[in-house]
Design a protein around this motif. Structure first.
Motif, PDB file in Angstrom:
ATOM      1  N   LEU A 191       0.725  -1.357   0.118  1.00 33.26           N
ATOM      2  CA  LEU A 191       0.034   0.081  -0.118  1.00 33.26           C
ATOM      3  C   LEU A 191       0.702   1.360   0.104  1.00 33.26           C
ATOM      4  CD1 LEU A 191      -3.063  -0.940   2.416  1.00 33.26           C
ATOM      5  CD2 LEU A 191      -3.106  -0.287   0.072  1.00 33.26           C
ATOM      6  N   GLY A 192       1.938   1.269   0.824  1.00 32.11           N
ATOM      7  CA  GLY A 192       2.769   2.416   0.846  1.00 32.11           C
ATOM      8  C   GLY A 192       3.399   2.738  -0.447  1.00 32.11           C
ATOM      9  N   GLU A 193       3.836   1.576  -0.933  1.00 34.42           N
ATOM     10  CA  GLU A 193       4.567   1.658  -2.280  1.00 34.42           C
ATOM     11  C   GLU A 193       3.631   2.282  -3.386  1.00 34.42           C
ATOM     12  OE1 GLU A 193       7.519  -1.891  -1.330  1.00 34.42           O
ATOM     13  OE2 GLU A 193       6.036  -2.172  -2.374  1.00 34.42           O
ATOM     14  N   LEU A 194       2.225   1.977  -3.505  1.00 38.28           N
ATOM     15  CA  LEU A 194       1.439   2.372  -4.369  1.00 38.28           C
ATOM     16  C   LEU A 194       1.099   3.786  -4.155  1.00 38.28           C
ATOM     17  CD1 LEU A 194      -0.508   0.846  -6.548  1.00 38.28           C
ATOM     18  CD2 LEU A 194      -2.433   0.939  -4.742  1.00 38.28           C
ATOM     19  N   GLU A 195       0.897   4.239  -2.929  1.00 42.12           N
ATOM     20  CA  GLU A 195       0.614   5.299  -2.531  1.00 42.12           C
ATOM     21  C   GLU A 195       1.597   6.402  -3.075  1.00 42.12           C
ATOM     22  OE1 GLU A 195      -0.188   7.609   1.830  1.00 42.12           O
ATOM     23  OE2 GLU A 195       1.531   6.290   1.526  1.00 42.12           O
TER      24      GLU A 195
ATOM     25  N   ASP B  85     -12.237  15.945  -1.755  1.00 44.08           N
ATOM     26  CA  ASP B  85     -10.796  16.274  -1.918  1.00 44.08           C
ATOM     27  C   ASP B  85     -10.087  15.619  -3.289  1.00 44.08           C
ATOM     28  OD1 ASP B  85     -10.145  17.642   0.124  1.00 44.08           O
ATOM     29  OD2 ASP B  85      -9.704  15.774   1.588  1.00 44.08           O
ATOM     30  N   ALA B  86     -11.512  15.590  -4.075  1.00 43.37           N
ATOM     31  CA  ALA B  86     -11.042  14.981  -5.594  1.00 43.37           C
ATOM     32  C   ALA B  86      -9.709  15.566  -6.201  1.00 43.37           C
ATOM     33  CB  ALA B  86     -12.497  15.204  -6.373  1.00 43.37           C
ATOM     34  N   GLY B  87      -8.895  14.925  -6.813  1.00 40.35           N
ATOM     35  CA  GLY B  87      -7.895  15.674  -7.492  1.00 40.35           C
ATOM     36  C   GLY B  87      -6.733  15.651  -6.571  1.00 40.35           C
ATOM     37  N   VAL B  88      -6.805  15.385  -5.277  1.00 43.45           N
ATOM     38  CA  VAL B  88      -5.744  15.374  -4.284  1.00 43.45           C
ATOM     39  C   VAL B  88      -5.253  13.921  -4.383  1.00 43.45           C
ATOM     40  CG1 VAL B  88      -4.891  15.556  -1.883  1.00 43.45           C
ATOM     41  CG2 VAL B  88      -6.691  17.363  -3.016  1.00 43.45           C
ATOM     42  N   PRO B  89      -3.864  13.931  -3.942  1.00 45.14           N
ATOM     43  CA  PRO B  89      -3.247  12.317  -3.729  1.00 45.14           C
ATOM     44  C   PRO B  89      -3.907  11.686  -2.714  1.00 45.14           C
ATOM     45  CG  PRO B  89      -1.351  13.990  -4.124  1.00 45.14           C
ATOM     46  CD  PRO B  89      -2.643  14.790  -4.188  1.00 45.14           C
ATOM     47  N   ILE B  90      -4.269  10.446  -3.179  1.00 46.97           N
ATOM     48  CA  ILE B  90      -4.910   9.351  -2.235  1.00 46.97           C
ATOM     49  C   ILE B  90      -3.746   8.892  -1.160  1.00 46.97           C
ATOM     50  CG2 ILE B  90      -5.023   7.396  -3.921  1.00 46.97           C
ATOM     51  CD1 ILE B  90      -7.658   6.743  -3.062  1.00 46.97           C
ATOM     52  N   HIS B  91      -4.289   8.724   0.032  1.00 49.61           N
ATOM     53  CA  HIS B  91      -3.427   7.986   0.992  1.00 49.61           C
ATOM     54  C   HIS B  91      -3.774   6.474   1.059  1.00 49.61           C
ATOM     55  CE1 HIS B  91      -1.884  11.879   2.163  1.00 49.61           C
ATOM     56  NE2 HIS B  91      -3.221  12.197   2.599  1.00 49.61           N
ATOM     57  N   ARG B  92      -2.817   5.821   1.730  1.00 45.87           N
ATOM     58  CA  ARG B  92      -2.920   4.304   1.732  1.00 45.87           C
ATOM     59  C   ARG B  92      -4.415   3.972   2.487  1.00 45.87           C
ATOM     60  NH1 ARG B  92       2.371   2.804   4.990  1.00 45.87           N
ATOM     61  NH2 ARG B  92       2.949   4.663   3.961  1.00 45.87           N
TER      62      ARG B  92
END
Length: 337
Positions: free
Chosen positions: A198-202, A279-286
């Protein structure tokens, strides 16, 4: 009607019933010292998340709250006198026994997985060591429970998830598909090709992806795990299947539309939050990725139950369980090739 007579105090006021008189207990010195140590970790977290991450701070605060609950239960005669006494071997031993027995939980749980107990105890011991190191007091660390991975499940569950995502997508014309479905298809194909945690994907960035006429690759920064902790993360570039590249291309088109209205700059991350998230458009967290995957896994399990499919295992709701299942499948295939 006359009222019941009551004695008056010397001042003429009615006496307060004894049951209403309670003494407010003072906070133990050990807990006050522990809170000061926690404040240091909070400060470091705000200024250097690479040193104390949000997840690590959450663990430290969790263990500190458990110690505050455990102290009145009688860890030792002097455990409350100072942080050094609280972290003494006899108090720590008693605390770990209470934690392992489930006596420090503040919420009910139905988990009977022994690997969860071991994982929690490893976190407890790590945090106790961190408290002692920061406070510069001696600490005799207990033996860590052995690392035990959760069992993998049948690889067919991955195919069920793929089928479910494709069925969802098929209910919409391609141009009208919700962003979350387009992102889900791309993210799941990356899972099957790259096997990221998950952290690597994030942490994946747009620059990590190369989609041209000649190349379709994704570079992932593998995070050291287990016995490799402390080593520097190592990048690995992986060739993507044509189907994965196609799903990623669809997602990149949505990525552009999601970021066009953002103010203050454009994100560098590959995976973004989607509507209806505010928060659409903001980086998603794990955590957001984990919640999305669990929702998909639950939906697949509902289909299995409705079809009365006999099965020994349930669809795994943890990303890491599915990741290791696919990793084991790949390793078996490579060994027999």
């Amino acid at each position: 009607m006359s009222s019941t007579a009551r004695h008056l105090s010397a001042s003429g006021d009615r006496r307060t019933p004894a049951v209403a008189l309670t003494a407010v207990p003072s906070t133990a010195a050990a807990i006050l010292e522990l809170e000061r140590v926690l404040d240091v970790f909070r400060t470091v977290n705000r200024k250097a998340k690479d040193v104390i991450s949000d997840a690590r701070l959450q663990q430290l605060e969790w263990v500190a709250s458990e110690l505050a609950i455990a102290l009145p239960l009688g860890l030792s005669e002097t455990a409350g006198d100072s942080l050094e006494d609280l972290l003494a071997s006899d108090a720590v031993h008693a605390y770990l026994l209470l934690g392992r027995g489930g006596f420090l939980r503040t919420m009910p749980t139905v988990s009977t997985d022994p690997t969860s107990v071991d994982a929690s105890e490893r976190i407890r011991i790590y945090c106790l060591e961190a408290f002692a190191r920061q406070a510069r007091i001696p600490f005799d660390a207990p033996d860590m429970p052995p690392m035990t991975l959760r069992p993998t499940v049948s690889p067919r569950f991955a195919d069920l998830i793929t089928g479910h995502l494709e069925d969802e997508a098929g209910q919409w014309p391609e141009a009208d598909r919700p962003d979350i479905i387009v992102r889900g298809l791309a993210m799941w194909e990356v899972m099957r090709d790259v096997l990221p945690r998950l952290g690597e994907l994030e942490s994946m960035l747009l620059d990590d992806l190369s989609l041209t006429e000649d190349t379709r690759t994704l570079t992932i920064l593998r995070q050291p795990q287990g016995g490799l902790r402390g080593r520097m993360p190592e990048p690995e570039t992986i060739e993507l299947r044509a189907a994965t590249a196609r799903r990623l291309q669809d997602w990149l088109e949505r990525w552009d539309m999601l970021t066009v209205r953002l103010e203050g700059g454009v994100p560098k991350h590959l995976w973004l939050s989607t509507p209806p998230n505010p928060d659409a458009g903001v980086p998603i967290h794990r955590r957001g990725i984990s919640k999305w995957y669990k929702k998909v896994a639950d939906a697949v399990q509902v289909k299995q139950d409705a079809a009365n499919v006999p099965e020994q295992d349930l669809v795994p709701t943890r990303w890491e369980t599915m990741r290791r299942t696919l990793l084991a499948q790949r390793q078996t295939a490579e060994a027999t090739a």
